[in-house]
Motif scaffolding. Structure first.
Motif, short mmCIF file in Angstrom:
data_model
loop_
_atom_site.label_atom_id
_atom_site.label_comp_id
_atom_site.label_asym_id
_atom_site.label_seq_id
_atom_site.Cartn_x
_atom_site.Cartn_y
_atom_site.Cartn_z
N LEU A 1 -1.26 -5.41 5.33
CA LEU A 1 -0.61 -6.57 4.74
C LEU A 1 0.90 -6.36 4.63
N VAL A 2 1.32 -5.15 4.27
CA VAL A 2 2.76 -4.91 4.14
C VAL A 2 3.47 -5.04 5.48
N ASP A 3 2.77 -4.73 6.59
CA ASP A 3 3.40 -4.91 7.91
C ASP A 3 3.62 -6.39 8.20
N LEU A 4 2.63 -7.21 7.81
CA LEU A 4 2.79 -8.66 7.99
C LEU A 4 3.95 -9.16 7.11
N ALA A 5 4.01 -8.66 5.88
CA ALA A 5 5.07 -9.08 4.97
C ALA A 5 6.45 -8.73 5.55
N ARG A 6 6.56 -7.54 6.12
CA ARG A 6 7.84 -7.14 6.73
C ARG A 6 8.16 -8.04 7.92
N GLU A 7 7.15 -8.28 8.75
CA GLU A 7 7.36 -9.11 9.94
C GLU A 7 7.86 -10.50 9.56
N LEU A 8 7.32 -11.03 8.45
CA LEU A 8 7.67 -12.41 8.06
C LEU A 8 8.80 -12.45 7.04
N ASP A 9 9.32 -11.27 6.70
CA ASP A 9 10.37 -11.15 5.69
C ASP A 9 9.95 -11.80 4.36
N ALA A 10 8.73 -11.49 3.95
CA ALA A 10 8.22 -11.97 2.65
C ALA A 10 8.28 -10.81 1.67
N LYS A 11 8.82 -11.07 0.50
CA LYS A 11 9.02 -9.99 -0.47
C LYS A 11 7.98 -9.99 -1.57
N VAL A 12 7.13 -11.00 -1.58
CA VAL A 12 6.16 -11.13 -2.66
C VAL A 12 4.76 -11.38 -2.10
N ILE A 13 3.79 -10.67 -2.69
CA ILE A 13 2.38 -10.92 -2.39
C ILE A 13 1.79 -11.59 -3.63
N ILE A 14 1.19 -12.74 -3.43
CA ILE A 14 0.57 -13.47 -4.55
C ILE A 14 -0.94 -13.31 -4.47
N LYS A 15 -1.53 -12.91 -5.58
CA LYS A 15 -2.99 -12.85 -5.66
C LYS A 15 -3.45 -13.63 -6.89
N GLY A 16 -4.59 -14.25 -6.77
CA GLY A 16 -5.19 -14.91 -7.92
C GLY A 16 -5.98 -13.87 -8.71
N LEU A 17 -5.96 -13.97 -10.00
CA LEU A 17 -6.72 -13.04 -10.85
C LEU A 17 -7.68 -13.85 -11.71
N ARG A 18 -8.97 -13.50 -11.57
CA ARG A 18 -9.97 -14.23 -12.35
C ARG A 18 -10.32 -13.40 -13.59
N ALA A 19 -11.58 -13.15 -13.81
CA ALA A 19 -12.00 -12.38 -14.98
C ALA A 19 -11.54 -10.93 -14.84
N VAL A 20 -11.69 -10.15 -15.91
CA VAL A 20 -11.29 -8.73 -15.89
C VAL A 20 -11.93 -7.95 -14.74
N THR A 21 -13.07 -8.41 -14.28
CA THR A 21 -13.77 -7.70 -13.20
C THR A 21 -12.92 -7.60 -11.94
N ASP A 22 -11.99 -8.52 -11.73
CA ASP A 22 -11.09 -8.46 -10.58
C ASP A 22 -10.06 -7.37 -10.72
N PHE A 23 -9.76 -7.00 -11.96
CA PHE A 23 -8.55 -6.24 -12.23
C PHE A 23 -8.50 -4.90 -11.49
N GLU A 24 -9.58 -4.13 -11.58
CA GLU A 24 -9.61 -2.78 -11.00
C GLU A 24 -9.26 -2.81 -9.50
N ARG A 25 -9.95 -3.69 -8.78
CA ARG A 25 -9.73 -3.76 -7.33
C ARG A 25 -8.32 -4.26 -7.01
N GLU A 26 -7.89 -5.28 -7.75
CA GLU A 26 -6.56 -5.84 -7.49
C GLU A 26 -5.47 -4.82 -7.83
N PHE A 27 -5.68 -4.07 -8.93
CA PHE A 27 -4.72 -3.05 -9.34
C PHE A 27 -4.61 -1.99 -8.24
#
Ligand code: PNS
Length: 163
Positions: A75-101
């Motif tokens: 993903l970071v290679d795509l971000a560099r290619e597109l000159d995007a400085k931010v990755i946005i993720k949706g966060l649902r219940a706490v169960t998402d947190f570990e994986r997203e972190f």
């Protein structure tokens, strides 16, 4: 110009994803929804990469600053290619947190100039996931209101018993 990526597998896109995409698109000048090929995840996606991208394009057609882009790289290679400085993720219940972190930490380790930012899910979509949608549709349950209508129709076609 502030460009952000909103990555995911989107197999298929849900109304929860669309809510995050709409909200992120109102914050950034440009939002690139990045659809991962991810062939291994959960035994392989139900929908092809092209189908998953088209579902999002159709659902986000009212958002002029949103584009959809398939990728099969870090993903970071795509971000560099597109000159995007931010990755946005949706966060649902706490169960998402570990994986997203974990993903945020790994991406930060790969490139510390790219920030991961989270948008909290609204309560209505807190427990909505693509896997739950596929399970419901697979047993013939209604997924109306959980996914865009065109996705619900394709789920019915693909899984046979869905309404
Ligand atoms: O829909 P998901 O499962 O939350 O999406 C996960 C995704 C596609 C964002 C993640 O698997 C990803 O970024 N894959 C690209 C490969 C990569 O960069 N891996 C290192 C960071 S985890």
């Amino acid at each position: 110009m502030k460009r952000a990526l909103c990555p995911g597998t989107f197999d298929p896109v849900t109304n929860g994803h669309i809510d995050i995409i709409e909200r992120a698109s109102s914050i950034f000048d440009e939002l690139v929804v990045s659809v991962a090929k991810n062939p291994e995840k959960g035994g392989g996606p139900l929908f092809t990469l092209d189908e998953r991208c088209d579902f999002i394009r159709q659902a986000a057609s009212h958002l002029p600053n949103v584009t959809v882009r398939p990728f099969d790289s870090l993903l970071v290679d795509l971000a560099r290619e597109l000159d995007a400085k931010v990755i946005i993720k949706g966060l649902r219940a706490v169960t998402d947190f570990e994986r997203e972190f974990q993903m945020a930490q790994l991406n930060y380790g790969l490139d510390d100039t790219i920030e991961t930012m989270f948008i909290m899910s609204i309560p209505e979509y807190m427990y909505l996931s693509s896997s739950a949608v596929k399970e419901i549709a697979g047993f013939g349950g209604s997924v109306r209101g959980l996914v865009p209508d065109h996705v619900s129709e394709k789920l019915a076609e693909r899984l046979g018993r869905a309404r």
